[in-house]
Design an enzyme around this catalytic site. Structure first.
Site, PDB file in Angstrom:
ATOM      1  CD  GLU A  66      31.236  29.664  37.978  1.00 41.49           C
ATOM      2  OE1 GLU A  66      31.927  30.319  38.788  1.00 41.49           O
ATOM      3  OE2 GLU A  66      31.650  29.353  36.847  1.00 41.49           O
ATOM      4  CD  GLU A 124      31.617  34.926  37.376  1.00 36.83           C
ATOM      5  OE1 GLU A 124      30.576  35.461  36.955  1.00 36.83           O
ATOM      6  OE2 GLU A 124      31.610  33.893  38.069  1.00 36.83           O
TER       7      GLU A 124
HETATM    8  N1  T1G Z   1      35.816  38.742  46.735  1.00 35.01           N
HETATM    9  C1  T1G Z   1      36.464  39.458  47.681  1.00 35.01           C
HETATM   10  N2  T1G Z   1      35.922  40.467  48.385  1.00 35.01           N
HETATM   11  C2  T1G Z   1      34.636  40.773  48.108  1.00 35.01           C
HETATM   12  C3  T1G Z   1      33.883  40.086  47.132  1.00 35.01           C
HETATM   13  C4  T1G Z   1      34.524  39.024  46.434  1.00 35.01           C
HETATM   14  N3  T1G Z   1      33.890  38.306  45.522  1.00 35.01           N
HETATM   15  N4  T1G Z   1      32.642  40.646  47.095  1.00 35.01           N
HETATM   16  C5  T1G Z   1      32.633  41.632  48.011  1.00 35.01           C
HETATM   17  N5  T1G Z   1      33.827  41.715  48.611  1.00 35.01           N
HETATM   18  C6  T1G Z   1      34.189  42.641  49.689  1.00 35.01           C
HETATM   19  C7  T1G Z   1      34.062  44.095  49.271  1.00 35.01           C
HETATM   20  O1  T1G Z   1      35.269  44.529  48.650  1.00 35.01           O
HETATM   21  C8  T1G Z   1      33.842  44.777  50.604  1.00 35.01           C
HETATM   22  O2  T1G Z   1      35.104  44.808  51.254  1.00 35.01           O
HETATM   23  C9  T1G Z   1      33.001  43.759  51.377  1.00 35.01           C
HETATM   24  O3  T1G Z   1      33.235  42.489  50.730  1.00 35.01           O
HETATM   25  C10 T1G Z   1      31.529  44.068  51.324  1.00 35.01           C
HETATM   26  O4  T1G Z   1      31.226  44.220  49.925  1.00 35.01           O
HETATM   27  C11 T1G Z   1      35.282  31.370  39.593  1.00 35.01           C
HETATM   28  C12 T1G Z   1      36.121  33.835  39.296  1.00 35.01           C
HETATM   29  C13 T1G Z   1      28.334  40.379  46.942  1.00 35.01           C
HETATM   30  C14 T1G Z   1      26.599  41.946  46.053  1.00 35.01           C
HETATM   31  O5  T1G Z   1      31.823  39.896  41.212  1.00 35.01           O
HETATM   32  O6  T1G Z   1      28.827  42.324  43.922  1.00 35.01           O
HETATM   33  O7  T1G Z   1      33.419  34.216  41.326  1.00 35.01           O
HETATM   34  O8  T1G Z   1      35.294  47.319  51.488  1.00 35.01           O
HETATM   35  O9  T1G Z   1      30.292  46.535  50.202  1.00 35.01           O
HETATM   36  O10 T1G Z   1      26.935  45.925  49.263  1.00 35.01           O
HETATM   37  O11 T1G Z   1      33.621  32.125  38.168  1.00 35.01           O
HETATM   38  O12 T1G Z   1      30.045  42.764  47.140  1.00 35.01           O
HETATM   39  O13 T1G Z   1      34.400  45.943  53.380  1.00 35.01           O
HETATM   40  O14 T1G Z   1      36.842  45.783  52.720  1.00 35.01           O
HETATM   41  O15 T1G Z   1      29.956  45.232  48.045  1.00 35.01           O
HETATM   42  O16 T1G Z   1      26.492  43.788  50.623  1.00 35.01           O
HETATM   43  C15 T1G Z   1      32.375  37.203  41.138  1.00 35.01           C
HETATM   44  C16 T1G Z   1      31.287  40.982  43.797  1.00 35.01           C
HETATM   45  C17 T1G Z   1      33.766  37.009  41.686  1.00 35.01           C
HETATM   46  C18 T1G Z   1      30.558  39.789  43.210  1.00 35.01           C
HETATM   47  C19 T1G Z   1      27.613  42.307  48.286  1.00 35.01           C
HETATM   48  N6  T1G Z   1      31.580  37.870  42.148  1.00 35.01           N
HETATM   49  N7  T1G Z   1      30.656  41.465  45.000  1.00 35.01           N
HETATM   50  O17 T1G Z   1      27.334  43.682  48.258  1.00 35.01           O
HETATM   51  O18 T1G Z   1      28.781  44.500  50.171  1.00 35.01           O
HETATM   52  S1  T1G Z   1      34.781  36.219  40.513  1.00 35.01           S
HETATM   53  C20 T1G Z   1      31.379  39.207  42.092  1.00 35.01           C
HETATM   54  C21 T1G Z   1      29.461  42.141  44.937  1.00 35.01           C
HETATM   55  C22 T1G Z   1      34.175  34.624  40.501  1.00 35.01           C
HETATM   56  C23 T1G Z   1      34.181  32.387  39.441  1.00 35.01           C
HETATM   57  C24 T1G Z   1      34.667  33.774  39.380  1.00 35.01           C
HETATM   58  C25 T1G Z   1      28.961  42.670  46.250  1.00 35.01           C
HETATM   59  C26 T1G Z   1      27.883  41.801  46.873  1.00 35.01           C
HETATM   60  P1  T1G Z   1      35.428  46.048  52.271  1.00 35.01           P
HETATM   61  P2  T1G Z   1      30.055  45.229  49.513  1.00 35.01           P
HETATM   62  P3  T1G Z   1      27.290  44.520  49.621  1.00 35.01           P
END
Ligand code: T1G
Length: 692
Positions: free
Chosen positions: A105, A125
């Site tokens: 976004e 999301e």
């Molecule tokens: N927020 C907080 N922590 C996150 C995070 C996030 N969005 N994404 C990953 N982490 C942490 C995860 O818990 C882990 O922590 C570490 O980062 C490495 O993650 C307004 C509201 C990006 C593809 O849903 O899909 O945006 O275990 O092991 O394999 O509209 O993480 O090391 O303590 O998964 O390289 C929408 C979620 C949010 C993406 C990377 N975004 N993340 O994969 O690493 S809501 C998502 C992923 C939002 C807006 C809305 C994957 C990754 P720890 P990982 P990876």
């Protein structure tokens, strides 16, 4: 610590760069720094264009999910994005790796987007029970049109950079460093006006056929029955082509806030972190490296062996299925080829299926197959004598260091390990049927399993598309042990007066796709009967039905009856008569059992058994147990798993009800486990234990 956001000037271009490892999540601190740096760059007379870049392999994984439900500080993301878009100088996003959620976004609020081929775009999301809440539903729809937008937003599936270019999400694809490419591009367009603002684009939303849109949307909603977020996503995309931008944005924000506060979203956000927590196995730190694996032997050409082989092959491993019978092997390979053809017909990649199939071979030469293997997975009948004989042979026929795994669903892995003579190399890899579909892999750690052998099984599981959860040795490990506790109550309720149909109706109302009685008929009543018999256990009603020859779908009769060629369960008065006779024999006066009691007796005993499992250290944390039931048994994702659900109900409520049920049914095991009672008395929760 490096600055989370920095600015560098190159000529008339300012490069604002995010540096917030590991995924450049857009938490409140980052948003504040971004706001300050971009504003300073825009106010700098020497700057004609701004590049928005990021350090590390990801552009941004989106908003910081950990912040949800916390008091938010700093500028909100929608406002920050709106101010970027309203800027009077061009802002160019330099994109690579993950461009997910709020990160996507943010990029849509920029005037231009430059990406390298590593860039992947997604609005995931919906998988967190949310919808894009920073303008994504309104801007993406204007940029690529409602039908393309609704697919991305409702599925949450990523697309690669090439597809993003073809859809118009990316202005230029550059195989070099996207930061350098964006700087060069910014120099080219610094004076170009008007600035392209996505929120002002109208050509892709001008003449949308709402009926055609609804038909496309319905296709994606069909796979998400019962979930709230997908429907909100569709409504918000519809607003993008039926209402002014400001109205659509405000409504998107309202729906986002509503979803973010819902139990349904809290549950799915819990599962996101649970999947990552499960990989943090006590005693396995980063210094423990998996042993190298490329060749895997799977012993047993049954359904499980075939499904396991398919998962491994899809993970890139070379797999040999071993069986004594050539006919069984031939039949299994034909069945596997058929399954890949069916997947391709349903839209999976035919090429990937052919590549995976080519990785699967078969042989009756046990010694040759296991002798060359880096990992052996035994998937033969659930008979301890047979498994011990096989592991005795594996202990001498395999190379030193070969990991030896049993796919047993409940038998004592320590006993099997001792039979091998190499217990350090032995563990359980408990796949769930159908093994080529079900995500869960229980990795069963024996008392003597070497840490690197354990790390090897976890790594192989992950590469094979599984969710590996490490568990300890006990009868049924975690999942099946909890299911056995539920089955005891289910069996008791059948005797006391509930019908299979009433039990299943309550389970479906709870959110299960199928009720436990229908599932038992699908798996085969004889399967559970033999497992219980092997371990000296008995389900009074269900095993009597199995012994009468009613094994479920495979015999056309089980807890239900089935018309030929039809898998739909039909209540069968013969079963009621059969159980009436059993009740008479047992001196039980049958009674109607209220639906809420059925619901409680299907779930609370599982929670109670899980508390015992935690007390015994068989599972490392409650969220591991949630993951097991969500990914292995179809527990409703909207409930977050049995332990998260227990916290949502409230442990004191569960404890009080279990005591009542124990008194009324005389079933001692229903009295709350000490851990459960202690947590309830201390106002604690299973969630408190997950941090540990
Ligand atoms: N927020 C907080 N922590 C996150 C995070 C996030 N969005 N994404 C990953 N982490 C942490 C995860 O818990 C882990 O922590 C570490 O980062 C490495 O993650 C307004 C509201 C990006 C593809 O849903 O899909 O945006 O275990 O092991 O394999 O509209 O993480 O090391 O303590 O998964 O390289 C929408 C979620 C949010 C993406 C990377 N975004 N993340 O994969 O690493 S809501 C998502 C992923 C939002 C807006 C809305 C994957 C990754 P720890 P990982 P990876």
């Amino acid at each position: 610590m490096a600055e989370p956001v920095s600015t560098e000037r190159i000529g008339n271009v300012a490069i604002v760069e995010i540096d917030n490892p590991p995924v450049n999540a857009l938490g409140s601190l980052i948003r504040q720094h971004l706001e300050d740096h971009v504003r300073a760059a825009l106010e700098d007379d020497g700057v004609d264009a701004v590049v928005l870049a990021a350090r590390g392999k990801h552009f941004s994984g989106g908003a910081d999910i950990r912040e949800f439900g916390q008091p938010s500080t700093g500028p909100d993301l929608p406002g920050l994005i709106a101010r970027l878009e309203a800027a009077d100088k061009p802002i160019v996003a330099a994109l690579k790796g993950t461009v997910f959620g709020g990160g996507f976004e943010l990029a849509l609020g920029c005037h231009y987007r430059i990406a390298d081929s590593s860039a992947r775009f997604a609005l995931p999301e919906v998988r967190l029970g949310l919808l894009p809440g920073a303008g994504g539903t309104q801007r993406l729809t204007r940029l690529i049109g409602p039908e393309a937008a609704v697919k991305l937003i409702v599925t949450g599936e990523p697309i690669d950079a090439r597809e993003a270019l073809s859809l118009g999400i990316v202005d230029r694809l550059d195989d070099g460093d996207p930061r350098e490419a964006a700087i060069a591009f910014a120099g080219e367009i610094a004076k170009t006006r008007p600035l392209p603002r996505v929120s002002e684009m109208t050509d892709r939303i001008a003449a949308v056929d709402p009926v055609a849109f609804d038909a496309v949307a319905e296709r994606f909603l069909a796979a998400n029955r019962g979930l709230t977020a997908p429907r909100a996503c569709v409504a918000s995309v519809r607003n993008a082509f039926t209402r002014p931008f400001a109205e659509g944005l405000a409504e998107e924000r309202r729906m986002f806030a509503e979803l973010r506060g819902s139990d349904e979203s809290r549950a799915q956000r819990h599962l996101f972190f649970a999947e990552r927590a499960a990989l943090k196995v006590p005693g396995l730190d980063a210094t423990v490296k998996p042993r190298p694996v490329q060749k895997i032997a799977v012993i047993g050409a049954g359904t499980m062996g075939g499904g396991i082989a398919m998962s491994l092959a899809s993970g890139g491993y070379d797999v040999t299925i071993v069986d004594q019978s050539d006919d069984a092997l031939t039949a299994r390979l034909q069945a596997i080829a058929g399954l890949y053809r069916k997947s391709a017909a349903r839209g999976a990649s035919a090429a990937e299926g052919e590549t995976a199939l080519a990785r699967i071979s078969s042989t009756t030469d046990f010694a040759a197959a296991v002798g060359g293997a880096d990992l052996v997975i035994e998937a033969v009948f659930e008979r301890m004598d047979l498994k011990k004989q096989i592991f005795g042979e594996l202990g001498t026929l395999t190379k030193p260091g070969t990991v030896l795994a049993t796919n047993t669903s409940s038998l004592d892995v320590n006993e099997i390990a001792e039979a091998s003579g190499r217990p350090g190399d032995v563990l359980g890899m408990h796949f769930f049927s159908p093994a080529n579909v079900m995500k869960l892999l229980e990795v069963v750690r024996g008392d003597k399993t070497d840490p690197d052998a354990l790390a090897t099984a976890i790594e192989v599981g992950r590469r094979s598309g599984k969710i590996p959860v490490t568990v300890g040795v006990c009868f049924g490990f975690v999942g099946n042990r909890m299911m056995a506790a539920r089955t005891r109550q289910l069996d008791a309720m059948l005797l006391e007066g509930a019908s299979p149909a009433e039990i299943d109706a309550e389970a479906r109302r709870f959110g299960n796709a199928m009720g436990p009685c229908a599932v038992s008929d699908l798996a085969g009543l004889d399967v559970g009967y033999l497992v219980r018999k092997e371990s000296g256990r008995r389900a009074y009603v269900i095993d009597a039905i199995a012994e009468s020859g009613r094994h479920g779908q495979k015999t056309g009769k089980g807890l239900y009856r089935y018309d030929p060629g039809d898998r739909r369960p039909i209540p069968d008065p013969e079963v009621d008569t059969f159980i009436d006779a059993l009740a008479l024999q047992a001196g039980v006066t049958r009674r109607p059992i209220p639906d809420d009691e059925i619901g409680e007796r299907l779930v609370y005993p599982m929670i109670n058994e899980a508390a015992r499992i935690l007390e015994e250290g068989i599972a490392a944390r409650p969220s591991d147990i949630d993951l097991i039931w969500i990914s292995g048994y179809g527990f409703p994702r909207t409930k977050g798993g049995p332990m998260f659900h227990a916290d949502t109900i409230g442990l004191p409520t569960i404890v009080a009800r279990l005591d009542e049920l124990a008194e009324r049914t005389g079933s001692e095991e229903l009295h709350p486990a000490p851990l459960l009672r202690r947590l309830a008395e201390q106002g604690g929760s299973f969630g408190d234990m997950n941090g540990s």
